[in-house]
Motif scaffolding. Structure first.
Motif, mmCIF file in Angstrom:
data_model
loop_
_atom_site.group_PDB
_atom_site.id
_atom_site.type_symbol
_atom_site.label_atom_id
_atom_site.label_comp_id
_atom_site.label_asym_id
_atom_site.label_seq_id
_atom_site.Cartn_x
_atom_site.Cartn_y
_atom_site.Cartn_z
ATOM 1 N N PHE A 188 21.201 -32.276 41.016
ATOM 2 C CA PHE A 188 21.175 -31.648 42.329
ATOM 3 C C PHE A 188 22.344 -30.677 42.498
ATOM 4 O O PHE A 188 22.184 -29.580 43.044
ATOM 5 N N TYR A 191 21.612 -27.352 40.983
ATOM 6 C CA TYR A 191 20.699 -26.583 41.829
ATOM 7 C C TYR A 191 21.458 -25.971 43.002
ATOM 8 O O TYR A 191 21.308 -24.790 43.324
ATOM 9 N N SER A 245 9.689 -40.510 47.761
ATOM 10 C CA SER A 245 11.039 -40.018 48.034
ATOM 11 C C SER A 245 11.411 -40.258 49.494
ATOM 12 O O SER A 245 12.498 -40.774 49.794
ATOM 13 N N LEU A 269 12.575 -29.937 47.111
ATOM 14 C CA LEU A 269 13.672 -28.970 47.191
ATOM 15 C C LEU A 269 13.181 -27.541 47.010
ATOM 16 O O LEU A 269 13.684 -26.617 47.641
ATOM 17 N N VAL A 320 17.177 -36.101 40.775
ATOM 18 C CA VAL A 320 16.025 -35.205 40.852
ATOM 19 C C VAL A 320 14.982 -35.657 39.840
ATOM 20 O O VAL A 320 15.222 -35.625 38.634
ATOM 21 N N THR A 347 10.688 -34.986 42.822
ATOM 22 C CA THR A 347 11.296 -34.954 44.146
ATOM 23 C C THR A 347 12.672 -35.614 44.019
ATOM 24 O O THR A 347 13.189 -35.746 42.923
ATOM 25 N N ILE A 348 13.292 -36.014 45.129
ATOM 26 C CA ILE A 348 14.658 -36.547 45.035
ATOM 27 C C ILE A 348 14.708 -38.017 45.460
ATOM 28 O O ILE A 348 13.961 -38.449 46.344
#
Length: 526
Positions: free
Chosen positions: A86, A89, A334, A395, A502, A505-506
């Protein structure tokens, strides 16, 4: 004596020169071939390839943010993408409203500002969804998510009715049944455990029963829940361009095909239930086939009327249902992880939710869920919305550029490149959401301006906005209220609890360690 350029003499001289040039070229090529070594050929090929790769990167990059050169020639940051972080990113988003990377054959443009994200999501003339590079092979090229233009809008029109208020009411009883089954299981577990896999199984069961009703068996649900993890693993943001046997993408495609075959069989049974037995819809498949039947009957009564919903084959239905599962499994799992971690850490939020749940039920916890009841759960709904803003499951949304796209006045994304609008920065914009990195459900009590409009990109925007946005809010508002009313939730925190993993999704990096204990709502509130 002068020679005219068009005279036979001049033409002959020119032809002789061409023959001489050709002979020289042949002689040079022969000499080069006889004297050059294989090592020299290989080195020359590598140098030319690497030079071309770097040159094309510079041309495509233009003036936007990104590495000055491809540090790893050809592959780019492919190895880093196998373990996405993350923080990496976020550093990309912070580097500029447009940034880029280049991996293998794919040039990727990342848009981080709200306005550019909205522009891309609303530009079907220039872009179309690609999910990830290998997704078209796993989800199949005929899948509706890859359609655009009139073909997409016509297909989508048929799906809109599956998430109408009337349809949502139909799905609630089966959802509540499985909420009860899983809540009882959770409260009987001995001690804490990781709930990342538990929530994936819960959401898979809820989704499959909502989509397929009783046409799908418990064994098939268990099989899909166990296998679906491999499909998600195959849909990484960056993939090797081809599917190699026994790799993640190979297993992902194999399992996807098997899952879609199960859905195809379910669609056949649903058609018998609705068309031949005149049954009532109790699932999304039923409702879809019922809408087809209704459209068919109306057209037979008035042949000149436009058919709003065409006939869909079992294969088409199976592919669409599979994409619904893709969304519900990953994005919803998530949301479940973050939502229950967040409330478990905030007893004041839990107390407000419990008070509201008893109040809307007139102190009768046994009142079944209904759409009207869920609409009264204002604070519980605000908690779900704030969780979606605070930790948005998705995201980024990858698109492919169909034709050169003037994203800004100074930059045009090249045709064939991937362009990725980012949703996270818009949802953490301090000009729109005060103190954006703090969880504040009360902010939604008097939501104004862009909170609900331009910055609310949780479900995207434009022609491909998420069909199930009302479904998600309904499901999680009902489930959160029911679970907290009937259980005590203990979060066993670790150093990784707030770290973001990640995986499509997270999720919390420690996979969310929870412990559940049964609770009597009336005794606890007395």
């Amino acid at each position: 004596m002068s020679v005219n350029a068009t005279s036979p003499v001049a033409v002959g001289i020119e032809q002789d020169q061409q023959y001489l040039d050709l002979d020289s070229l042949i002689a040079f090529s022969k000499s080069f071939y006889e004297n050059v070594t294989w090592l020299q050929l290989i080195v020359s090929f590598v140098v030319i390839t690497l030079t071309y790769d770097q040159l094309m990167y510079q041309i495509r990059k233009g003036g936007i943010a990104g590495p000055r050169f491809k540090v790893w020639p050809i592959i780019g940051p492919f190895l880093e993408s196998l373990d996405p972080k993350f923080e990496e990113y976020k550093s990309k988003w912070d580097s500029g409203e447009l940034s880029c990377v280049s991996i293998f054959h794919k040039f990727v443009v990342i848009a981080s500002s709200r306005d550019l994200a909205r522009k891309i999501l609303s530009s079907p003339k220039y872009v179309k969804p690609c999910v990830v590079d290998v997704a078209i092979k796993i989800l199949r090229p005929t899948n509706w998510v890859f359609m655009d233009g009139k073909q997409h809008s016509d297909y989508r029109r048929a799906l809109n009715g599956l998430f109408s208020q009337k349809a949502l009411e139909i799905y609630i009883p089966v959802q509540e049944k499985y909420m009860d089954i899983y809540l009882e299981r959770f409260t009987k577990y001995d001690g804490p455990r990781k709930f990342f896999p538990e929530f994936r199984e819960l959401l898979c069961a809820l989704s499959l029963r909502t989509f397929c009703g009783d046409y799908i068996t418990e064994e098939q649900i268990a099989l899909i829940a166990d296998n679906y993890y491999r499909i998600t693993a195959a849909l990484e943001l960056v993939n090797f361009p081809i599917i190699i046997p026994y790799t993640k993408t190979w297993y992902g495609k194999k399992i996807a095909d098997e899952t879609m075959k199960i859905f195809e069989d379910c669609a056949g049974m649903a058609k018998v239930h609705i068309n031949e037995k005149n049954g009532k819809p109790v699932s999304i498949m039923d409702e879809w086939i019922f809408l087809m039947k209704e459209a068919r009957e109306k057209h037979s009564e008035d042949p000149d009327a436009k058919v709003l919903i065409r006939e869909f084959t079992n294969k088409e239905i199976s592919e669409a249902i599979f994409t619904f599962l893709f969304a519900s499994q990953d994005a919803s799992s998530s949301l479940a992880c973050w939502l229950f971690q967040i409330v478990a850490d905030r007893p004041d939020v839990v107390a407000k939710i419990r008070e509201e749940q008893l109040r809307v039920r007139n102190n009768d916890p046994s009142v079944p869920l209904s759409l009207d009841l869920i609409k009264e759960m204002t604070y519980t709904n605000n908690v779900v919305k704030e969780s979606l803003r605070y930790r948005p499951p998705v995201l980024m949304v990858p698109y492919v550029v169909k034709e050169s796209f003037p994203v800004t006045e100074s930059y045009t994304a090249p045709k064939g490149s991937m362009i990725i609008p980012t949703l996270y920065p818009a949802l953490h914009d301090p000009e729109v959401y005060e103190d954006p990195d703090t969880f504040i459900p009360e902010r939604w009590e008097n939501a104004t301006g862009d909170m609900y409009k331009r910055n609310w990109l949780v479900f995207g925007t434009g022609p491909h906005v998420c069909l199930g946005k009302n479904y998600v809010l309904m499901l999680f508002t009902g489930m959160l209220g029911k679970f907290l009313m009937n259980s005590d939730l203990i979060h066993h925190k670790t150093e990784l609890s707030e770290e973001i993993k990640v995986f499509a999704t997270i999720f919390p990096k420690d996979d969310l360690i929870l412990e559940w204990k049964a609770r009597n709502p009336l005794e606890a509130s007395a």
